[in-house]
Scaffold this motif. Structure first.
Motif, PDB file in Angstrom:
ATOM      1  N   PRO A  60       0.861  -1.791   0.007  1.00 35.46           N
ATOM      2  CA  PRO A  60      -0.208  -0.539  -0.152  1.00 35.46           C
ATOM      3  C   PRO A  60       1.027   1.735   0.076  1.00 35.46           C
ATOM      4  O   PRO A  60       0.041   2.357  -0.670  1.00 35.46           O
ATOM      5  CB  PRO A  60      -0.580   0.522   1.095  1.00 35.46           C
ATOM      6  N   GLY A  61       1.797   1.104   0.847  1.00 39.80           N
ATOM      7  CA  GLY A  61       3.041   2.712   0.916  1.00 39.80           C
ATOM      8  C   GLY A  61       3.473   2.712  -1.203  1.00 39.80           C
ATOM      9  O   GLY A  61       3.654   3.857  -1.022  1.00 39.80           O
ATOM     10  N   ILE A  62       3.866   1.364  -1.499  1.00 43.32           N
ATOM     11  CA  ILE A  62       4.213   2.032  -2.701  1.00 43.32           C
ATOM     12  C   ILE A  62       3.026   2.646  -3.670  1.00 43.32           C
ATOM     13  O   ILE A  62       3.933   3.082  -4.782  1.00 43.32           O
ATOM     14  CB  ILE A  62       5.547   0.031  -2.839  1.00 43.32           C
ATOM     15  N   ALA A  63       2.516   1.721  -3.631  1.00 45.43           N
ATOM     16  CA  ALA A  63       1.069   2.141  -3.993  1.00 45.43           C
ATOM     17  C   ALA A  63       0.806   3.532  -4.048  1.00 45.43           C
ATOM     18  O   ALA A  63       0.332   4.329  -5.150  1.00 45.43           O
ATOM     19  CB  ALA A  63      -0.176   1.213  -3.994  1.00 45.43           C
ATOM     20  N   LEU A  64       0.848   4.095  -3.563  1.00 48.26           N
ATOM     21  CA  LEU A  64       0.293   5.643  -2.723  1.00 48.26           C
ATOM     22  C   LEU A  64       1.359   6.158  -3.622  1.00 48.26           C
ATOM     23  O   LEU A  64       1.467   7.432  -4.152  1.00 48.26           O
ATOM     24  CB  LEU A  64       0.982   5.551  -1.156  1.00 48.26           C
ATOM     25  N   MET A  65       2.265   6.025  -3.390  1.00 47.66           N
ATOM     26  CA  MET A  65       3.586   6.736  -3.908  1.00 47.66           C
ATOM     27  C   MET A  65       3.568   6.484  -5.522  1.00 47.66           C
ATOM     28  O   MET A  65       3.962   7.396  -5.966  1.00 47.66           O
ATOM     29  CB  MET A  65       5.548   6.100  -4.079  1.00 47.66           C
ATOM     30  N   LEU A  66       2.484   5.811  -5.909  1.00 55.70           N
ATOM     31  CA  LEU A  66       2.891   5.739  -7.357  1.00 55.70           C
ATOM     32  C   LEU A  66       2.594   6.126  -7.559  1.00 55.70           C
ATOM     33  O   LEU A  66       1.887   6.604  -9.159  1.00 55.70           O
ATOM     34  CB  LEU A  66       2.369   3.845  -7.186  1.00 55.70           C
ATOM     35  N   LEU A  67       0.914   5.936  -6.800  1.00 54.68           N
ATOM     36  CA  LEU A  67      -0.311   7.478  -7.416  1.00 54.68           C
ATOM     37  C   LEU A  67       0.036   8.410  -7.583  1.00 54.68           C
ATOM     38  O   LEU A  67       0.104   9.327  -8.532  1.00 54.68           O
ATOM     39  CB  LEU A  67      -1.608   7.232  -5.786  1.00 54.68           C
ATOM     40  N   SER A  68       0.812   8.712  -6.472  1.00 60.63           N
ATOM     41  CA  SER A  68       1.627  10.711  -6.371  1.00 60.63           C
ATOM     42  C   SER A  68       2.160  10.476  -7.581  1.00 60.63           C
ATOM     43  O   SER A  68       2.231  12.237  -7.829  1.00 60.63           O
ATOM     44  CB  SER A  68       2.501  10.624  -4.980  1.00 60.63           C
ATOM     45  N   THR A  69       3.096   9.731  -8.133  1.00 62.80           N
ATOM     46  CA  THR A  69       4.023  10.578  -8.880  1.00 62.80           C
ATOM     47  C   THR A  69       3.437  10.031 -10.047  1.00 62.80           C
ATOM     48  O   THR A  69       3.523  10.831 -11.436  1.00 62.80           O
ATOM     49  CB  THR A  69       5.194   8.843  -9.363  1.00 62.80           C
ATOM     50  N   SER A  70       2.114   9.140 -10.443  1.00 65.58           N
ATOM     51  CA  SER A  70       1.136   9.496 -11.413  1.00 65.58           C
ATOM     52  C   SER A  70       0.738  10.994 -11.842  1.00 65.58           C
ATOM     53  O   SER A  70       0.343  11.249 -13.001  1.00 65.58           O
ATOM     54  CB  SER A  70       0.403   8.133 -11.731  1.00 65.58           C
ATOM     55  N   ASN A  71       0.431  11.629 -10.906  1.00 63.06           N
ATOM     56  CA  ASN A  71      -0.207  12.758 -10.974  1.00 63.06           C
ATOM     57  C   ASN A  71       0.667  13.776 -11.034  1.00 63.06           C
ATOM     58  O   ASN A  71       0.602  14.670 -11.911  1.00 63.06           O
ATOM     59  CB  ASN A  71      -0.805  12.994  -9.146  1.00 63.06           C
ATOM     60  N   LEU A  72       2.313  13.515 -11.263  1.00 64.09           N
ATOM     61  CA  LEU A  72       2.861  14.509 -10.657  1.00 64.09           C
ATOM     62  C   LEU A  72       3.221  14.146 -12.459  1.00 64.09           C
ATOM     63  O   LEU A  72       3.517  15.264 -13.390  1.00 64.09           O
ATOM     64  CB  LEU A  72       4.189  13.664 -10.535  1.00 64.09           C
ATOM     65  N   MET A  73       3.411  13.130 -13.020  1.00 59.95           N
ATOM     66  CA  MET A  73       3.168  13.215 -14.442  1.00 59.95           C
ATOM     67  C   MET A  73       2.113  13.857 -15.367  1.00 59.95           C
ATOM     68  O   MET A  73       2.826  14.756 -16.748  1.00 59.95           O
ATOM     69  CB  MET A  73       3.271  11.488 -14.970  1.00 59.95           C
ATOM     70  N   VAL A  74       0.972  13.382 -15.357  1.00 60.06           N
ATOM     71  CA  VAL A  74      -0.247  14.403 -15.628  1.00 60.06           C
ATOM     72  C   VAL A  74       0.481  15.545 -15.207  1.00 60.06           C
ATOM     73  O   VAL A  74      -0.243  15.964 -16.465  1.00 60.06           O
ATOM     74  CB  VAL A  74      -1.553  13.740 -14.895  1.00 60.06           C
ATOM     75  N   ALA A  75       0.428  16.094 -14.402  1.00 61.61           N
ATOM     76  CA  ALA A  75       0.707  17.548 -14.065  1.00 61.61           C
ATOM     77  C   ALA A  75       1.672  17.792 -15.124  1.00 61.61           C
ATOM     78  O   ALA A  75       1.738  19.155 -15.502  1.00 61.61           O
ATOM     79  CB  ALA A  75       0.757  17.815 -12.463  1.00 61.61           C
ATOM     80  N   LEU A  76       2.839  17.529 -15.463  1.00 61.48           N
ATOM     81  CA  LEU A  76       3.870  17.466 -15.765  1.00 61.48           C
ATOM     82  C   LEU A  76       3.446  17.288 -17.060  1.00 61.48           C
ATOM     83  O   LEU A  76       3.513  18.203 -18.564  1.00 61.48           O
ATOM     84  CB  LEU A  76       4.887  16.761 -15.659  1.00 61.48           C
ATOM     85  N   ASN A  77       2.646  16.414 -17.790  1.00 61.03           N
ATOM     86  CA  ASN A  77       2.832  16.481 -19.680  1.00 61.03           C
ATOM     87  C   ASN A  77       1.265  17.888 -19.151  1.00 61.03           C
ATOM     88  O   ASN A  77       1.425  18.439 -20.479  1.00 61.03           O
ATOM     89  CB  ASN A  77       1.486  15.527 -19.320  1.00 61.03           C
ATOM     90  N   ASN A  78       0.582  18.093 -18.533  1.00 60.99           N
ATOM     91  CA  ASN A  78      -0.160  19.348 -19.047  1.00 60.99           C
ATOM     92  C   ASN A  78       0.104  20.533 -19.136  1.00 60.99           C
ATOM     93  O   ASN A  78       0.061  21.544 -19.573  1.00 60.99           O
ATOM     94  CB  ASN A  78      -1.637  19.129 -17.456  1.00 60.99           C
ATOM     95  N   GLU A  79       1.486  20.792 -18.154  1.00 67.53           N
ATOM     96  CA  GLU A  79       2.196  21.577 -18.124  1.00 67.53           C
ATOM     97  C   GLU A  79       3.081  22.100 -19.048  1.00 67.53           C
ATOM     98  O   GLU A  79       3.295  22.764 -19.692  1.00 67.53           O
ATOM     99  CB  GLU A  79       3.465  22.063 -17.054  1.00 67.53           C
ATOM    100  N   ILE A  80       3.561  21.024 -19.811  1.00 69.12           N
ATOM    101  CA  ILE A  80       4.118  20.696 -21.317  1.00 69.12           C
ATOM    102  C   ILE A  80       3.586  21.330 -22.357  1.00 69.12           C
ATOM    103  O   ILE A  80       4.042  21.889 -23.312  1.00 69.12           O
ATOM    104  CB  ILE A  80       5.174  19.367 -21.676  1.00 69.12           C
ATOM    105  N   ASN A  81       2.640  20.550 -22.157  1.00 69.67           N
ATOM    106  CA  ASN A  81       0.903  21.306 -23.258  1.00 69.67           C
ATOM    107  C   ASN A  81       1.176  22.231 -23.457  1.00 69.67           C
ATOM    108  O   ASN A  81       0.566  23.392 -24.273  1.00 69.67           O
ATOM    109  CB  ASN A  81      -0.112  20.118 -23.411  1.00 69.67           C
ATOM    110  N   ASP A  82       0.878  23.436 -22.418  1.00 77.52           N
ATOM    111  CA  ASP A  82       0.143  24.751 -21.690  1.00 77.52           C
ATOM    112  C   ASP A  82       2.022  25.574 -23.089  1.00 77.52           C
ATOM    113  O   ASP A  82       1.247  26.837 -23.333  1.00 77.52           O
ATOM    114  CB  ASP A  82      -0.004  25.100 -20.553  1.00 77.52           C
ATOM    115  N   TYR A  83       2.550  25.389 -22.139  1.00 75.48           N
ATOM    116  CA  TYR A  83       3.649  25.319 -22.506  1.00 75.48           C
ATOM    117  C   TYR A  83       4.118  25.560 -24.078  1.00 75.48           C
ATOM    118  O   TYR A  83       4.258  26.547 -24.741  1.00 75.48           O
ATOM    119  CB  TYR A  83       5.150  25.410 -21.708  1.00 75.48           C
ATOM    120  N   VAL A  84       3.623  24.394 -24.700  1.00 72.61           N
ATOM    121  CA  VAL A  84       4.146  24.461 -25.812  1.00 72.61           C
ATOM    122  C   VAL A  84       3.078  25.086 -26.329  1.00 72.61           C
ATOM    123  O   VAL A  84       3.663  25.863 -27.704  1.00 72.61           O
ATOM    124  CB  VAL A  84       3.729  22.762 -27.053  1.00 72.61           C
ATOM    125  N   GLY A  85       1.599  25.035 -26.136  1.00 70.05           N
ATOM    126  CA  GLY A  85       0.787  26.308 -26.680  1.00 70.05           C
ATOM    127  C   GLY A  85       0.929  27.928 -26.473  1.00 70.05           C
ATOM    128  O   GLY A  85       0.501  28.367 -28.000  1.00 70.05           O
TER     129      GLY A  85
END
Length: 126
Positions: A12-37
């Motif tokens: 469960p602890g590792i899964a929580l870290m995985l979930l937060s890392t996934s959220n970081l990836m989504v936020a970074l991906n959105n940030e890159i998309n906004d920055y490219v636009g």
């Protein structure tokens, strides 16, 4: 091994870290998309952000591998009670899983440090 459930309790602890890392990836991906636009495109910052995205992807792979090792260790420990497997195999697999997880944590620390530097550069040039 009497504590065959120990590796499973770490999941469960590792899964929580995985979930937060996934959220970081989504936020970074959105940030890159906004920055490219945006009109003034800074290729250097975009390249650095893409490297960050790759680092987060590597981190997630390490977390998934860690989960796999811990699940295998727990299964072998549970089966080992009836099949008479050696305890050392389970302990080694658990240790490998924990070490791989720690490598993922090191990647997250590197990501955090680099992210601050990228944001400082990004806001300095804007």
């Amino acid at each position: 091994m009497e504590n065959w459930y120990l590796p499973i309790t770490l999941l469960p602890g590792i899964a929580l870290m995985l979930l937060s890392t996934s959220n970081l990836m989504v936020a970074l991906n959105n940030e890159i998309n906004d920055y490219v636009g945006s009109k003034p495109i800074n290729d250097k910052i975009i390249t650095r952000k893409l490297a960050q995205l790759k680092l987060l992807n590597t981190t997630m792979v390490l977390f998934y591998v860690s989960i796999a090792f811990l699940v295998i260790s727990g299964l072998l420990g549970g089966i080992g009670l009836t099949v008479n497997l050696r305890e050392k195999i389970m302990i080694y697999i658990t240790i490998i899983g924990i070490v791989v997880f720690l490598l993922g944590i090191v990647c997250l620390i590197s990501y955090s440090y680099r992210s601050v530097n990228i944001h400082q550069e990004q806001f300095k040039t804007d």
